[in-house]
Design a protein around this motif. Structure first.
Motif, PDB file in Angstrom:
ATOM      1  N   PRO A  93       2.652 -50.064  78.382  1.00 48.04           N
ATOM      2  CA  PRO A  93       1.539 -49.649  77.521  1.00 48.04           C
ATOM      3  C   PRO A  93       0.714 -48.548  78.182  1.00 48.04           C
ATOM      4  CG  PRO A  93       0.961 -51.646  78.673  1.00 48.04           C
ATOM      5  CD  PRO A  93       2.390 -51.335  79.064  1.00 48.04           C
ATOM      6  N   LEU A  94       0.037 -47.769  77.344  1.00 54.23           N
ATOM      7  CA  LEU A  94      -0.832 -46.727  77.868  1.00 54.23           C
ATOM      8  C   LEU A  94      -2.167 -47.281  78.340  1.00 54.23           C
ATOM      9  CD1 LEU A  94      -0.118 -43.734  75.464  1.00 54.23           C
ATOM     10  CD2 LEU A  94       0.830 -44.225  77.729  1.00 54.23           C
ATOM     11  N   ALA A  95      -2.342 -48.607  78.269  1.00 53.91           N
ATOM     12  CA  ALA A  95      -3.561 -49.239  78.780  1.00 53.91           C
ATOM     13  C   ALA A  95      -3.753 -48.953  80.266  1.00 53.91           C
ATOM     14  CB  ALA A  95      -3.503 -50.750  78.541  1.00 53.91           C
ATOM     15  N   SER A  96      -2.670 -48.669  80.958  1.00 51.32           N
ATOM     16  CA  SER A  96      -2.755 -48.415  82.401  1.00 51.32           C
ATOM     17  C   SER A  96      -3.077 -46.958  82.718  1.00 51.32           C
ATOM     18  CB  SER A  96      -1.430 -48.795  83.074  1.00 51.32           C
ATOM     19  OG  SER A  96      -0.372 -47.971  82.589  1.00 51.32           O
ATOM     20  N   MET A  97      -3.175 -46.107  81.678  1.00 50.87           N
ATOM     21  CA  MET A  97      -3.356 -44.675  81.892  1.00 50.87           C
ATOM     22  C   MET A  97      -4.741 -44.222  81.413  1.00 50.87           C
ATOM     23  SD  MET A  97      -0.316 -44.240  83.031  1.00 50.87           S
ATOM     24  CE  MET A  97      -0.237 -42.461  83.189  1.00 50.87           C
ATOM     25  N   ARG A  98      -5.237 -43.160  81.996  1.00 53.55           N
ATOM     26  CA  ARG A  98      -6.516 -42.605  81.571  1.00 53.55           C
ATOM     27  C   ARG A  98      -6.413 -42.053  80.142  1.00 53.55           C
ATOM     28  NH1 ARG A  98     -10.183 -42.044  85.681  1.00 53.55           N
ATOM     29  NH2 ARG A  98      -9.339 -42.248  87.799  1.00 53.55           N
ATOM     30  N   HIS A  99      -7.467 -42.210  79.393  1.00 58.28           N
ATOM     31  CA  HIS A  99      -7.542 -41.701  78.030  1.00 58.28           C
ATOM     32  C   HIS A  99      -7.530 -40.161  78.065  1.00 58.28           C
ATOM     33  CE1 HIS A  99      -9.201 -40.916  74.018  1.00 58.28           C
ATOM     34  NE2 HIS A  99      -8.847 -42.158  73.699  1.00 58.28           N
ATOM     35  N   PRO A 100      -6.900 -39.508  77.099  1.00 58.88           N
ATOM     36  CA  PRO A 100      -6.889 -38.037  77.080  1.00 58.88           C
ATOM     37  C   PRO A 100      -8.263 -37.396  77.089  1.00 58.88           C
ATOM     38  CG  PRO A 100      -5.242 -38.887  75.581  1.00 58.88           C
ATOM     39  CD  PRO A 100      -6.036 -40.076  76.054  1.00 58.88           C
ATOM     40  N   ASP A 101      -9.276 -38.051  76.505  1.00 60.70           N
ATOM     41  CA  ASP A 101     -10.636 -37.500  76.555  1.00 60.70           C
ATOM     42  C   ASP A 101     -11.138 -37.439  77.988  1.00 60.70           C
ATOM     43  OD1 ASP A 101     -10.667 -37.207  73.825  1.00 60.70           O
ATOM     44  OD2 ASP A 101     -11.844 -39.016  73.438  1.00 60.70           O
ATOM     45  N   ASP A 102     -10.819 -38.464  78.770  1.00 61.61           N
ATOM     46  CA  ASP A 102     -11.191 -38.495  80.187  1.00 61.61           C
ATOM     47  C   ASP A 102     -10.459 -37.386  80.947  1.00 61.61           C
ATOM     48  OD1 ASP A 102     -12.113 -39.278  82.708  1.00 61.61           O
ATOM     49  OD2 ASP A 102     -10.544 -40.785  82.951  1.00 61.61           O
ATOM     50  N   LEU A 103      -9.160 -37.244  80.685  1.00 63.47           N
ATOM     51  CA  LEU A 103      -8.382 -36.201  81.359  1.00 63.47           C
ATOM     52  C   LEU A 103      -8.901 -34.813  81.010  1.00 63.47           C
ATOM     53  CD1 LEU A 103      -4.751 -37.569  80.908  1.00 63.47           C
ATOM     54  CD2 LEU A 103      -6.194 -37.723  82.940  1.00 63.47           C
ATOM     55  N   THR A 104      -9.214 -34.613  79.739  1.00 57.81           N
ATOM     56  CA  THR A 104      -9.716 -33.308  79.305  1.00 57.81           C
ATOM     57  C   THR A 104     -11.019 -32.965  80.001  1.00 57.81           C
ATOM     58  OG1 THR A 104      -8.653 -33.506  77.139  1.00 57.81           O
ATOM     59  CG2 THR A 104     -10.490 -31.969  77.316  1.00 57.81           C
ATOM     60  N   ALA A 105     -11.929 -33.926  80.077  1.00 55.58           N
ATOM     61  CA  ALA A 105     -13.216 -33.685  80.735  1.00 55.58           C
ATOM     62  C   ALA A 105     -13.026 -33.369  82.211  1.00 55.58           C
ATOM     63  CB  ALA A 105     -14.123 -34.906  80.560  1.00 55.58           C
ATOM     64  N   ARG A 106     -12.114 -34.073  82.858  1.00 53.76           N
ATOM     65  CA  ARG A 106     -11.866 -33.824  84.277  1.00 53.76           C
ATOM     66  C   ARG A 106     -11.211 -32.466  84.487  1.00 53.76           C
ATOM     67  NH1 ARG A 106     -11.961 -38.601  87.564  1.00 53.76           N
ATOM     68  NH2 ARG A 106     -12.588 -40.417  86.327  1.00 53.76           N
ATOM     69  N   TYR A 107     -10.289 -32.112  83.612  1.00 53.71           N
ATOM     70  CA  TYR A 107      -9.621 -30.815  83.742  1.00 53.71           C
ATOM     71  C   TYR A 107     -10.596 -29.664  83.531  1.00 53.71           C
ATOM     72  CZ  TYR A 107      -6.596 -26.857  82.637  1.00 53.71           C
ATOM     73  OH  TYR A 107      -6.006 -25.610  82.603  1.00 53.71           O
ATOM     74  N   LEU A 108     -11.477 -29.796  82.541  1.00 54.56           N
ATOM     75  CA  LEU A 108     -12.423 -28.731  82.228  1.00 54.56           C
ATOM     76  C   LEU A 108     -13.653 -28.753  83.123  1.00 54.56           C
ATOM     77  CD1 LEU A 108     -12.296 -28.828  78.323  1.00 54.56           C
ATOM     78  CD2 LEU A 108     -11.156 -27.210  79.844  1.00 54.56           C
ATOM     79  N   GLY A 109     -13.802 -29.844  83.893  1.00 57.95           N
ATOM     80  CA  GLY A 109     -14.955 -29.946  84.773  1.00 57.95           C
ATOM     81  C   GLY A 109     -16.227 -30.335  84.048  1.00 57.95           C
ATOM     82  N   GLY A 110     -16.091 -31.024  82.923  1.00 66.46           N
ATOM     83  CA  GLY A 110     -17.258 -31.451  82.165  1.00 66.46           C
ATOM     84  C   GLY A 110     -16.943 -31.479  80.687  1.00 66.46           C
ATOM     85  N   ALA A 111     -17.977 -31.330  79.883  1.00 66.31           N
ATOM     86  CA  ALA A 111     -17.793 -31.385  78.436  1.00 66.31           C
ATOM     87  C   ALA A 111     -17.050 -30.153  77.937  1.00 66.31           C
ATOM     88  CB  ALA A 111     -19.154 -31.504  77.755  1.00 66.31           C
ATOM     89  N   GLY A 112     -16.439 -30.307  76.799  1.00 63.06           N
ATOM     90  CA  GLY A 112     -15.724 -29.187  76.204  1.00 63.06           C
ATOM     91  C   GLY A 112     -14.424 -29.639  75.575  1.00 63.06           C
ATOM     92  N   LYS A 113     -13.765 -28.723  74.904  1.00 62.32           N
ATOM     93  CA  LYS A 113     -12.512 -29.014  74.239  1.00 62.32           C
ATOM     94  C   LYS A 113     -11.442 -28.036  74.694  1.00 62.32           C
ATOM     95  CE  LYS A 113     -14.763 -30.724  70.005  1.00 62.32           C
ATOM     96  NZ  LYS A 113     -14.870 -30.544  68.524  1.00 62.32           N
ATOM     97  N   LEU A 114     -10.204 -28.511  74.696  1.00 62.61           N
ATOM     98  CA  LEU A 114      -9.097 -27.622  75.007  1.00 62.61           C
ATOM     99  C   LEU A 114      -8.894 -26.654  73.845  1.00 62.61           C
ATOM    100  CD1 LEU A 114      -6.580 -30.195  76.522  1.00 62.61           C
ATOM    101  CD2 LEU A 114      -7.906 -28.471  77.753  1.00 62.61           C
ATOM    102  N   ALA A 115      -8.584 -25.429  74.168  1.00 59.79           N
ATOM    103  CA  ALA A 115      -8.407 -24.403  73.150  1.00 59.79           C
ATOM    104  C   ALA A 115      -7.153 -24.670  72.331  1.00 59.79           C
ATOM    105  CB  ALA A 115      -8.312 -23.030  73.814  1.00 59.79           C
ATOM    106  N   ALA A 116      -7.162 -24.207  71.092  1.00 55.87           N
ATOM    107  CA  ALA A 116      -5.965 -24.285  70.263  1.00 55.87           C
ATOM    108  C   ALA A 116      -4.830 -23.563  70.974  1.00 55.87           C
ATOM    109  CB  ALA A 116      -6.236 -23.655  68.900  1.00 55.87           C
TER     110      ALA A 116
END
Length: 224
Positions: free
Chosen positions: A154-177
């Motif tokens: 299950p993906l219960a053991s993995m970080r949520h994509p929202d968490d990954l996105t925030a960490r990748y971008l260094g804070g709030a924001g959205k990945l570009a199209a």
């Protein structure tokens, strides 16, 4: 250019500008530290902080049924994959196919050695975000004609994509199209192994649906 059959929204074709591959994205930090030490013990140079992210050449992305790799030292690994389009985020699955021999001396180079394969069907991300931990990923290998379950969990053991996105971008924001985010994988049931075919699946037991994709692997001869 990719072509996604989006459930409930028809087919979309889109240019992909960025591929981001997440590494060490599990929630169990003790297990990650243990795995990092294992990798370092066999000579793999790993980052000291996690999760970490690799940007991959966009041309490596494919939805093909067959890929070519150098030699027999590579292997696939199933991952949930978030694709950001003009109309929002979509969830599919993919394989971060990686050359393990090259990984032993440079994880960065290994990530650029093989195609990154994604599925052809997708679900709207908002439909699964709330029950992310219920989703299940699995994969199978076929070697010498024998098909075997390779990964499942299950993906219960993995970080949520929202968490990954925030960490990748260094804070709030959205990945570009035009951005594809590989969300990390789970452990294999046995040793990492090259195979002549790799099949993968993501299951949504809450809404009763699945996405699958498979590809044959042609090993090109190498001169060492």
């Amino acid at each position: 250019m990719i072509r996604l059959e989006r459930e409930g929204a028809g087919v979309a074709e889109a240019e992909i500008n960025d591929i981001v591959v997440g590494g060490m994205t599990a929630l169990d930090e003790d297990a990650i530290h243990h795995h990092l030490e294992e990798m370092k013990a066999i000579g793999v140079k790993m980052p000291d902080t996690f999760p970490f992210f690799f940007r991959i050449s966009a041309g490596f992305l494919t939805q093909a049924d067959r890929v070519q790799v150098l030699g027999t030292d590579s292997s696939g690994e199933v991952e949930a994959v978030v694709v950001t389009l003009d109309d929002g985020r979509w969830l599919t699955l993919g394989s971060d196919h990686t050359d393990r021999k090259v990984e032993a001396y440079s994880i960065n180079v290994s990530k650029q050695m093989c195609p990154k394969i994604i599925g052809r069907k997708a679900w709207r991300f908002d439909e699964v975000s709330g029950h992310w931990d219920k989703l299940i990923i699995r994969s199978w290998t076929t070697t010498d004609g024998v098909r075997a379950l390779y990964q499942e969990g299950p993906l219960a053991s993995m970080r949520h994509p929202d968490d990954l996105t925030a960490r990748y971008l260094g804070g709030a924001g959205k990945l570009a199209a035009g951005t594809v985010l590989f969300c990390g994988t789970i452990g294999a049931m046995g040793p990492l192994a090259h195979s002549e075919r790799f099949e993968m699946e993501i299951e949504d037991p809450v809404l009763g649906r699945r996405i699958g994709h498979g590809y044959d692997v042609e090993a090109l001869s190498r001169i060492d």
